[in-house]
Design a protein around this motif. Structure first.
Motif, PDB file in Angstrom:
ATOM      1  N   GLU A   1      -4.807   1.600  -1.825  1.00 50.64           N
ATOM      2  CA  GLU A   1      -5.804   0.572  -1.530  1.00 50.64           C
ATOM      3  C   GLU A   1      -6.887   0.603  -2.588  1.00 50.64           C
ATOM      4  OE1 GLU A   1      -6.686  -0.557   2.463  1.00 50.64           O
ATOM      5  OE2 GLU A   1      -6.203   1.454   3.161  1.00 50.64           O
TER       6      GLU A   1
ATOM      7  N   ARG B   1      -2.425   5.651   1.190  1.00 51.87           N
ATOM      8  CA  ARG B   1      -2.257   4.201   1.034  1.00 51.87           C
ATOM      9  C   ARG B   1      -2.845   3.785  -0.306  1.00 51.87           C
ATOM     10  NH1 ARG B   1      -3.902   1.766   7.035  1.00 51.87           N
ATOM     11  NH2 ARG B   1      -2.742   3.336   8.214  1.00 51.87           N
TER      12      ARG B   1
ATOM     13  N   ARG C   1     -12.935   3.866   2.381  1.00 49.09           N
ATOM     14  CA  ARG C   1     -11.549   3.474   2.112  1.00 49.09           C
ATOM     15  C   ARG C   1     -11.042   4.267   0.914  1.00 49.09           C
ATOM     16  NH1 ARG C   1      -8.840  -0.470   4.287  1.00 49.09           N
ATOM     17  NH2 ARG C   1     -10.605  -1.645   5.054  1.00 49.09           N
TER      18      ARG C   1
ATOM     19  N   GLU D   1       0.785  -1.243   0.000  1.00 46.83           N
ATOM     20  CA  GLU D   1       0.000   0.000   0.000  1.00 46.83           C
ATOM     21  C   GLU D   1       0.815   1.289   0.000  1.00 46.83           C
ATOM     22  OE1 GLU D   1      -2.591  -0.438   3.398  1.00 46.83           O
ATOM     23  OE2 GLU D   1      -3.621  -2.160   2.531  1.00 46.83           O
TER      24      GLU D   1
HETATM   25 MG    MG Z   1      -5.716  -1.309   6.218  1.00 49.43          MG
END
Ligand code: MG
Ligand code: ATP
Length: 411
Positions: A114, A112, A120, A65
Protein backbone atom coordinates in the motif's frame (compact mmCIF):
# COMPACT_ATOMS: atom_id res chain seq x y z
CA UNK A 1 28.86 1.78 1.50
CA UNK A 2 25.62 3.67 2.06
CA UNK A 3 23.84 3.22 5.35
CA UNK A 4 21.14 0.55 5.05
CA UNK A 5 17.56 1.70 5.54
CA UNK A 6 14.41 -0.25 6.45
CA UNK A 7 12.21 -1.12 3.46
CA UNK A 8 9.62 1.58 2.65
CA UNK A 9 6.46 1.04 4.69
CA UNK A 10 8.18 -1.00 7.42
CA UNK A 11 9.27 0.14 10.88
CA UNK A 12 11.46 -1.02 13.70
CA UNK A 13 9.80 -1.44 17.07
CA UNK A 14 12.13 -0.24 19.80
CA UNK A 15 11.63 1.32 23.23
CA UNK A 16 8.28 3.08 23.75
CA UNK A 17 6.97 1.85 20.34
CA UNK A 18 7.64 -1.76 21.28
CA UNK A 19 6.19 -1.31 24.79
CA UNK A 20 2.92 0.00 23.34
CA UNK A 21 2.86 -2.80 20.80
CA UNK A 22 3.41 -5.49 23.43
CA UNK A 23 0.92 -3.91 25.82
CA UNK A 24 -1.78 -4.15 23.14
CA UNK A 25 -0.97 -7.81 22.44
CA UNK A 26 -0.79 -8.72 26.15
CA UNK A 27 -4.11 -6.99 26.84
CA UNK A 28 -5.89 -8.58 23.87
CA UNK A 29 -4.52 -12.01 24.76
CA UNK A 30 -5.68 -11.69 28.37
CA UNK A 31 -9.16 -10.30 27.60
CA UNK A 32 -9.86 -12.76 24.75
CA UNK A 33 -8.85 -15.67 27.02
CA UNK A 34 -11.67 -14.60 29.35
CA UNK A 35 -14.01 -15.17 26.40
CA UNK A 36 -12.64 -18.68 25.89
CA UNK A 37 -10.47 -17.82 22.87
CA UNK A 38 -7.41 -20.02 22.28
CA UNK A 39 -4.35 -18.65 20.52
CA UNK A 40 -3.35 -20.08 17.13
CA UNK A 41 -0.30 -19.41 15.00
CA UNK A 42 -0.10 -20.24 11.30
CA UNK A 43 2.71 -19.69 8.76
CA UNK A 44 3.47 -16.17 7.58
CA UNK A 45 3.34 -17.29 3.94
CA UNK A 46 0.75 -19.48 2.27
CA UNK A 47 -0.07 -20.84 -1.17
CA UNK A 48 -1.25 -17.75 -3.08
CA UNK A 49 -4.62 -19.42 -3.73
CA UNK A 50 -5.43 -19.32 0.00
CA UNK A 51 -5.89 -15.56 -0.43
CA UNK A 52 -6.79 -15.16 -4.10
CA UNK A 53 -9.74 -17.54 -3.74
CA UNK A 54 -11.07 -16.16 -0.50
CA UNK A 55 -10.59 -12.39 -0.34
CA UNK A 56 -12.43 -11.80 -3.62
CA UNK A 57 -10.91 -10.96 -6.98
CA UNK A 58 -12.26 -7.41 -6.89
CA UNK A 59 -10.89 -6.59 -3.42
CA UNK A 60 -8.05 -4.04 -3.26
CA UNK A 61 -5.96 -6.58 -1.40
CA UNK A 62 -6.04 -9.15 -4.21
CA UNK A 63 -5.96 -6.74 -7.15
CA UNK A 64 -3.03 -4.60 -6.02
CA UNK A 65 -1.72 -5.19 -2.53
CA UNK A 66 -0.45 -8.78 -2.26
CA UNK A 67 3.21 -9.62 -1.77
CA UNK A 68 3.30 -12.68 -4.03
CA UNK A 69 6.43 -14.39 -5.30
CA UNK A 70 7.61 -17.61 -6.84
CA UNK A 71 9.87 -19.65 -4.59
CA UNK A 72 12.81 -21.65 -5.89
CA UNK A 73 10.57 -24.65 -6.51
CA UNK A 74 8.30 -22.57 -8.74
CA UNK A 75 5.34 -22.41 -6.33
CA UNK A 76 3.43 -19.14 -6.04
CA UNK A 77 3.49 -18.04 -2.40
CA UNK A 78 2.08 -14.93 -0.72
CA UNK A 79 3.04 -13.15 2.49
CA UNK A 80 -0.27 -13.13 4.33
CA UNK A 81 -2.19 -9.85 3.93
CA UNK A 82 -4.62 -10.87 6.70
CA UNK A 83 -5.16 -13.73 9.14
CA UNK A 84 -8.67 -15.07 8.54
CA UNK A 85 -7.99 -16.98 5.31
CA UNK A 86 -5.02 -18.80 6.87
CA UNK A 87 -7.07 -19.64 9.97
CA UNK A 88 -9.81 -21.17 7.79
CA UNK A 89 -7.17 -23.07 5.81
CA UNK A 90 -5.69 -24.34 9.09
CA UNK A 91 -9.12 -25.40 10.39
CA UNK A 92 -9.50 -27.63 7.34
CA UNK A 93 -5.85 -28.83 7.16
CA UNK A 94 -5.93 -29.89 10.82
CA UNK A 95 -9.23 -31.76 10.58
CA UNK A 96 -10.93 -29.43 13.05
CA UNK A 97 -14.14 -28.97 11.07
CA UNK A 98 -15.65 -31.77 13.18
CA UNK A 99 -14.66 -30.09 16.47
CA UNK A 100 -16.68 -26.93 16.42
CA UNK A 101 -16.94 -24.26 17.55
CA UNK A 102 -13.30 -23.17 17.56
CA UNK A 103 -12.70 -19.83 19.28
CA UNK A 104 -9.43 -18.31 18.12
CA UNK A 105 -7.17 -15.45 19.17
CA UNK A 106 -4.42 -14.52 16.73
CA UNK A 107 -1.67 -11.94 16.44
CA UNK A 108 1.18 -11.30 14.03
CA UNK A 109 2.58 -9.27 11.13
CA UNK A 110 0.60 -8.83 7.88
CA UNK A 111 1.88 -7.57 4.50
CA UNK A 112 0.17 -5.33 1.96
CA UNK A 113 1.71 -3.29 -0.85
CA UNK A 114 0.00 0.00 0.00
CA UNK A 115 1.02 3.64 -0.20
CA UNK A 116 2.68 4.20 3.19
CA UNK A 117 1.22 7.01 5.30
CA UNK A 118 0.24 7.62 8.90
CA UNK A 119 -1.51 4.45 10.14
CA UNK A 120 -0.85 2.60 6.87
CA UNK A 121 2.23 0.44 6.41
CA UNK A 122 3.45 -2.39 4.18
CA UNK A 123 4.27 -4.57 7.13
CA UNK A 124 1.72 -3.96 9.86
CA UNK A 125 0.42 -6.03 12.75
CA UNK A 126 -2.99 -7.24 13.75
CA UNK A 127 -4.80 -8.81 16.63
CA UNK A 128 -7.65 -11.09 15.53
CA UNK A 129 -10.56 -12.88 17.16
CA UNK A 130 -12.56 -15.49 15.24
CA UNK A 131 -15.36 -17.91 16.20
CA UNK A 132 -15.59 -20.75 13.68
CA UNK A 133 -18.60 -23.06 13.55
CA UNK A 134 -21.54 -21.06 14.87
CA UNK A 135 -24.35 -19.61 12.75
CA UNK A 136 -25.94 -17.89 15.76
CA UNK A 137 -25.98 -14.08 16.00
CA UNK A 138 -24.96 -14.54 19.65
CA UNK A 139 -21.52 -15.53 18.32
CA UNK A 140 -21.35 -12.28 16.32
CA UNK A 141 -22.31 -10.26 19.37
CA UNK A 142 -19.78 -12.12 21.51
CA UNK A 143 -16.80 -11.43 19.23
CA UNK A 144 -17.83 -7.77 19.07
CA UNK A 145 -18.17 -7.61 22.87
CA UNK A 146 -14.70 -9.13 23.15
CA UNK A 147 -13.33 -6.40 20.85
CA UNK A 148 -15.10 -3.71 22.87
CA UNK A 149 -13.67 -5.09 26.13
CA UNK A 150 -10.15 -5.03 24.66
CA UNK A 151 -10.59 -1.37 23.65
CA UNK A 152 -11.90 -0.62 27.15
CA UNK A 153 -9.00 -2.45 28.80
CA UNK A 154 -6.62 -0.38 26.64
CA UNK A 155 -8.34 2.79 27.86
CA UNK A 156 -9.27 3.97 24.35
CA UNK A 157 -12.96 3.04 24.15
CA UNK A 158 -14.02 6.71 24.65
CA UNK A 159 -12.21 7.51 21.38
CA UNK A 160 -14.00 4.95 19.21
CA UNK A 161 -17.54 4.33 17.99
CA UNK A 162 -18.89 0.92 17.00
CA UNK A 163 -20.74 1.05 13.69
CA UNK A 164 -22.74 -2.02 12.66
CA UNK A 165 -24.51 -3.05 9.49
CA UNK A 166 -25.96 -6.12 7.86
CA UNK A 167 -25.05 -7.40 4.41
CA UNK A 168 -27.98 -9.81 4.54
CA UNK A 169 -28.09 -13.34 3.16
CA UNK A 170 -27.39 -14.23 -0.48
CA UNK A 171 -30.96 -13.54 -1.57
CA UNK A 172 -30.94 -10.09 0.06
CA UNK A 173 -27.57 -9.29 -1.48
CA UNK A 174 -28.62 -10.37 -4.98
CA UNK A 175 -31.64 -8.07 -4.87
CA UNK A 176 -29.55 -5.25 -3.41
CA UNK A 177 -26.83 -5.77 -6.03
CA UNK A 178 -29.37 -5.18 -8.83
CA UNK A 179 -30.51 -1.98 -7.16
CA UNK A 180 -26.89 -0.81 -6.84
CA UNK A 181 -26.07 -1.60 -10.46
CA UNK A 182 -29.07 0.43 -11.54
CA UNK A 183 -28.10 3.37 -9.32
CA UNK A 184 -24.37 3.43 -10.13
CA UNK A 185 -24.99 2.89 -13.86
CA UNK A 186 -26.88 6.18 -13.85
CA UNK A 187 -23.72 7.83 -12.40
CA UNK A 188 -21.17 5.98 -14.52
CA UNK A 189 -19.59 9.08 -16.01
CA UNK A 190 -18.52 10.32 -12.57
CA UNK A 191 -17.24 7.03 -11.14
CA UNK A 192 -13.54 6.32 -10.67
CA UNK A 193 -11.86 3.77 -12.92
CA UNK A 194 -11.64 1.23 -10.08
CA UNK A 195 -15.32 1.57 -9.31
CA UNK A 196 -16.30 1.23 -12.97
CA UNK A 197 -14.49 -2.11 -13.00
CA UNK A 198 -16.41 -3.16 -9.89
CA UNK A 199 -19.78 -2.14 -11.32
CA UNK A 200 -20.29 -5.40 -13.18
CA UNK A 201 -18.37 -7.75 -10.94
CA UNK A 202 -19.10 -6.55 -7.43
CA UNK A 203 -20.98 -3.25 -7.09
CA UNK A 204 -21.07 -3.58 -3.26
CA UNK A 205 -17.34 -2.96 -3.36
CA UNK A 206 -18.00 0.59 -4.65
CA UNK A 207 -19.59 1.46 -1.28
CA UNK A 208 -16.12 0.96 0.28
CA UNK A 209 -14.31 3.19 -2.24
CA UNK A 210 -11.90 5.74 -0.75
CA UNK A 211 -12.10 7.97 -3.85
CA UNK A 212 -13.57 11.41 -3.04
CA UNK A 213 -15.75 11.57 -6.16
CA UNK A 214 -17.04 8.04 -5.57
CA UNK A 215 -17.88 8.89 -1.98
CA UNK A 216 -20.18 11.71 -3.05
CA UNK A 217 -22.07 9.31 -5.33
CA UNK A 218 -22.10 6.60 -2.67
CA UNK A 219 -23.78 9.03 -0.27
CA UNK A 220 -26.95 8.88 -2.39
CA UNK A 221 -26.92 5.14 -3.06
CA UNK A 222 -29.77 2.91 -1.86
CA UNK A 223 -29.23 1.00 1.39
CA UNK A 224 -29.78 -2.74 1.79
CA UNK A 225 -32.59 -2.44 4.36
CA UNK A 226 -35.56 -2.63 1.93
CA UNK A 227 -33.99 -5.66 0.21
CA UNK A 228 -33.46 -7.76 3.33
CA UNK A 229 -35.32 -11.09 3.49
CA UNK A 230 -37.35 -11.67 6.64
CA UNK A 231 -34.70 -14.14 7.88
CA UNK A 232 -31.84 -11.67 7.30
CA UNK A 233 -33.75 -8.85 9.00
CA UNK A 234 -34.46 -11.14 11.98
CA UNK A 235 -30.78 -12.11 12.24
CA UNK A 236 -29.78 -8.44 12.32
CA UNK A 237 -32.43 -7.61 14.91
CA UNK A 238 -31.13 -10.39 17.17
CA UNK A 239 -27.54 -9.20 16.77
CA UNK A 240 -28.53 -5.72 17.95
CA UNK A 241 -30.51 -7.13 20.89
CA UNK A 242 -27.52 -9.25 21.96
CA UNK A 243 -25.15 -6.28 21.71
CA UNK A 244 -27.46 -4.39 24.03
CA UNK A 245 -27.52 -7.46 26.29
CA UNK A 246 -23.72 -7.41 26.43
CA UNK A 247 -23.79 -3.69 27.21
CA UNK A 248 -21.93 -2.71 24.03
CA UNK A 249 -22.95 0.72 22.67
CA UNK A 250 -23.27 0.98 18.86
CA UNK A 251 -24.68 3.03 16.02
CA UNK A 252 -25.99 1.71 12.72
CA UNK A 253 -24.17 2.65 9.51
CA UNK A 254 -25.75 1.22 6.34
CA UNK A 255 -22.61 2.08 4.31
CA UNK A 256 -20.30 -0.44 5.94
CA UNK A 257 -19.36 -3.27 3.58
CA UNK A 258 -15.74 -4.00 4.67
CA UNK A 259 -12.75 -4.29 2.35
CA UNK A 260 -12.87 -8.02 1.60
CA UNK A 261 -15.48 -9.90 -0.38
CA UNK A 262 -16.25 -12.76 1.95
CA UNK A 263 -18.68 -11.08 4.36
CA UNK A 264 -22.43 -11.71 4.76
CA UNK A 265 -24.92 -10.72 7.47
CA UNK A 266 -22.94 -8.86 10.14
CA UNK A 267 -20.38 -6.21 9.14
CA UNK A 268 -18.96 -3.79 11.69
CA UNK A 269 -16.16 -1.34 12.35
CA UNK A 270 -14.79 0.44 15.38
CA UNK A 271 -13.88 3.90 14.08
CA UNK A 272 -12.12 6.92 15.51
CA UNK A 273 -11.94 10.51 14.34
CA UNK A 274 -8.42 10.88 15.73
CA UNK A 275 -6.48 9.18 12.90
CA UNK A 276 -7.68 11.07 9.81
CA UNK A 277 -8.38 8.86 6.80
CA UNK A 278 -7.10 5.79 8.64
CA UNK A 279 -10.01 5.90 11.08
CA UNK A 280 -10.94 2.22 11.19
CA UNK A 281 -9.10 0.60 14.08
CA UNK A 282 -11.00 -2.70 14.16
CA UNK A 283 -13.26 -4.31 11.56
CA UNK A 284 -14.93 -7.58 10.86
CA UNK A 285 -18.07 -9.54 10.25
CA UNK A 286 -19.59 -12.88 9.34
CA UNK A 287 -17.98 -15.02 6.62
CA UNK A 288 -20.02 -18.20 6.30
CA UNK A 289 -18.57 -19.27 2.92
CA UNK A 290 -14.84 -19.06 3.59
CA UNK A 291 -14.11 -22.49 5.11
CA UNK A 292 -15.83 -24.10 2.13
CA UNK A 293 -13.53 -22.11 -0.20
CA UNK A 294 -10.62 -23.84 1.56
CA UNK A 295 -12.08 -27.24 0.73
CA UNK A 296 -13.91 -27.81 4.02
CA UNK A 297 -17.60 -28.43 4.72
CA UNK A 298 -19.95 -25.41 4.93
CA UNK A 299 -18.92 -23.79 8.22
CA UNK A 300 -20.39 -20.52 9.51
CA UNK A 301 -17.89 -18.14 11.10
CA UNK A 302 -17.48 -14.60 12.39
CA UNK A 303 -14.52 -12.50 13.50
CA UNK A 304 -12.59 -9.26 13.41
CA UNK A 305 -9.10 -7.88 12.98
CA UNK A 306 -7.59 -4.73 14.49
CA UNK A 307 -4.47 -2.88 13.43
CA UNK A 308 -1.97 -2.70 16.29
CA UNK A 309 -0.25 0.41 14.84
CA UNK A 310 -3.56 2.32 14.81
CA UNK A 311 -4.47 1.18 18.33
CA UNK A 312 -0.97 2.17 19.38
CA UNK A 313 -1.48 5.74 18.16
CA UNK A 314 -4.56 6.06 20.37
CA UNK A 315 -2.86 4.60 23.42
CA UNK A 316 -1.54 6.77 26.25
CA UNK A 317 2.10 6.32 27.17
CA UNK A 318 3.02 2.85 28.45
CA UNK A 319 5.55 3.19 31.27
CA UNK A 320 8.82 1.26 31.17
CA UNK A 321 9.19 -1.67 33.54
CA UNK A 322 10.44 -1.37 37.17
CA UNK A 323 13.76 0.37 37.79
CA UNK A 324 16.66 -2.06 38.18
CA UNK A 325 18.99 -2.75 41.08
CA UNK A 326 22.68 -2.40 40.18
CA UNK A 327 25.10 -4.93 41.67
CA UNK A 328 28.55 -3.40 42.13
CA UNK A 329 31.60 -5.52 43.00
CA UNK A 330 34.58 -3.62 44.43
CA UNK A 331 37.75 -5.33 43.23
CA UNK A 332 38.20 -8.57 41.34
CA UNK A 333 38.07 -10.76 44.44
CA UNK A 334 34.45 -9.76 45.11
CA UNK A 335 33.28 -10.55 41.58
CA UNK A 336 32.23 -14.17 42.20
CA UNK A 337 30.19 -13.15 45.25
CA UNK A 338 28.63 -10.32 43.21
CA UNK A 339 27.54 -12.73 40.47
CA UNK A 340 25.93 -14.98 43.08
CA UNK A 341 24.01 -11.99 44.50
CA UNK A 342 23.02 -10.87 40.98
CA UNK A 343 21.46 -14.26 40.21
CA UNK A 344 19.87 -14.50 43.67
CA UNK A 345 18.03 -11.22 42.97
CA UNK A 346 17.03 -12.19 39.41
CA UNK A 347 15.74 -15.57 40.53
CA UNK A 348 13.64 -13.80 43.15
CA UNK A 349 12.00 -11.81 40.33
CA UNK A 350 13.94 -8.58 40.85
CA UNK A 351 15.33 -6.74 37.84
CA UNK A 352 19.08 -6.62 38.47
CA UNK A 353 22.05 -5.56 36.37
CA UNK A 354 25.81 -5.56 36.54
CA UNK A 355 28.25 -3.40 34.58
CA UNK A 356 30.64 -5.54 32.53
CA UNK A 357 33.69 -3.59 33.66
CA UNK A 358 34.92 -0.47 35.49
CA UNK A 359 35.95 0.72 38.97
CA UNK A 360 33.52 1.65 41.75
CA UNK A 361 33.04 5.22 40.50
CA UNK A 362 32.40 4.16 36.90
CA UNK A 363 29.98 1.47 37.96
CA UNK A 364 28.01 3.85 40.17
CA UNK A 365 27.83 6.33 37.28
CA UNK A 366 26.44 3.62 35.07
CA UNK A 367 23.91 2.61 37.74
CA UNK A 368 22.71 6.19 37.68
CA UNK A 369 22.54 6.22 33.87
CA UNK A 370 20.30 3.12 33.71
CA UNK A 371 17.97 4.62 36.32
CA UNK A 372 18.80 2.11 39.06
CA UNK A 373 16.76 2.53 42.24
CA UNK A 374 19.50 1.02 44.41
CA UNK A 375 23.04 -0.30 44.27
CA UNK A 376 24.23 -3.44 46.07
CA UNK A 377 27.93 -2.85 46.74
CA UNK A 378 30.16 -5.78 47.62
CA UNK A 379 33.83 -5.54 48.60
CA UNK A 380 36.10 -8.40 49.57
CA UNK A 381 35.43 -7.74 53.27
CA UNK A 382 31.62 -7.73 52.83
CA UNK A 383 31.79 -10.88 50.70
CA UNK A 384 33.71 -12.68 53.47
CA UNK A 385 31.13 -11.64 56.08
CA UNK A 386 28.10 -12.52 53.93
CA UNK A 387 26.82 -8.95 53.80
CA UNK A 388 26.53 -6.10 51.27
CA UNK A 389 26.16 -2.33 51.35
CA UNK A 390 22.80 -1.29 49.95
CA UNK A 391 22.63 2.27 48.73
CA UNK A 392 19.09 3.45 48.12
CA UNK A 393 19.22 6.08 45.34
CA UNK A 394 15.77 7.39 46.16
CA UNK A 395 16.39 8.19 49.84
CA UNK A 396 20.21 8.42 49.63
CA UNK A 397 20.51 6.11 52.67
CA UNK A 398 23.24 3.43 52.73
CA UNK A 399 22.90 0.36 54.99
CA UNK A 400 24.61 -2.94 55.58
CA UNK A 401 22.29 -5.88 54.77
CA UNK A 402 22.88 -9.65 55.11
CA UNK A 403 23.11 -11.24 51.66
CA UNK A 404 20.31 -13.70 52.52
CA UNK A 405 18.03 -10.74 53.33
CA UNK A 406 18.64 -8.90 50.02
CA UNK A 407 15.60 -10.14 48.03
CA UNK A 408 13.20 -9.30 50.87
CA UNK A 409 14.77 -5.88 51.42
CA UNK A 410 14.83 -4.99 47.72
CA UNK A 411 11.46 -6.32 46.61
MG1 MG B 1 -7.22 -1.64 2.96
P1 ATP C 1 -8.60 0.24 5.34
O1 ATP C 1 -9.99 0.53 4.93
O2 ATP C 1 -8.03 1.21 6.33
O3 ATP C 1 -7.66 -0.03 4.19
P2 ATP C 1 -9.13 -2.55 5.51
O4 ATP C 1 -10.58 -2.60 5.30
O5 ATP C 1 -8.22 -2.84 4.36
O6 ATP C 1 -8.70 -1.13 6.14
P3 ATP C 1 -8.98 -4.93 7.10
O7 ATP C 1 -8.49 -5.78 6.01
O8 ATP C 1 -10.35 -5.12 7.60
O9 ATP C 1 -8.72 -3.40 6.77
O10 ATP C 1 -7.97 -5.03 8.34
C1 ATP C 1 -8.39 -4.79 9.69
C2 ATP C 1 -7.60 -3.67 10.32
O11 ATP C 1 -6.22 -3.79 10.06
C3 ATP C 1 -7.95 -2.29 9.82
O12 ATP C 1 -9.09 -1.82 10.45
C4 ATP C 1 -6.72 -1.50 10.24
O13 ATP C 1 -6.78 -1.16 11.61
C5 ATP C 1 -5.63 -2.50 10.03
N1 ATP C 1 -4.95 -2.29 8.74
C6 ATP C 1 -5.34 -2.69 7.51
N2 ATP C 1 -4.44 -2.34 6.58
C7 ATP C 1 -3.42 -1.72 7.24
C8 ATP C 1 -2.16 -1.14 6.85
N3 ATP C 1 -1.74 -1.17 5.59
N4 ATP C 1 -1.38 -0.58 7.80
C9 ATP C 1 -1.78 -0.57 9.10
N5 ATP C 1 -2.93 -1.09 9.54
C10 ATP C 1 -3.76 -1.68 8.63
Amino acid sequence: MNEMQPVRGTRDLIGEDQRRHQHIIDTARRVSANYGMEEWATPIFEDTRVFSRSLGDTSDVVTKEMYSFQDRGGDSLTLRPEATAGICRALVSNGLTQSLPQKVFYTGPMFRYERPQKGRYRQFHQIDVEVLGSAEPLADAEVIACGWDILKALGISHDVVLEVNTLGDRESRDAYRSALVEYFSAHQAALSEDSLARLERNPLRILDSKDEGDRRIVAGAPTIQPYLTAAAAAFYARLKAYLTGFGVPFVENPRIVRGLDYYGHTAFEFVTSRLGAQGTVMGGGRYDGLVEEMGGPPTPAVGWAAGIERLSMLLAEVPAGPRPVAVVPVGEAAEAAALAVLQQLRHAGIRAEIAYRGNLKRRLERANRIGARAAVILGEDEAARGVAQVKDFVTGVQQEVAVAELPTRLR
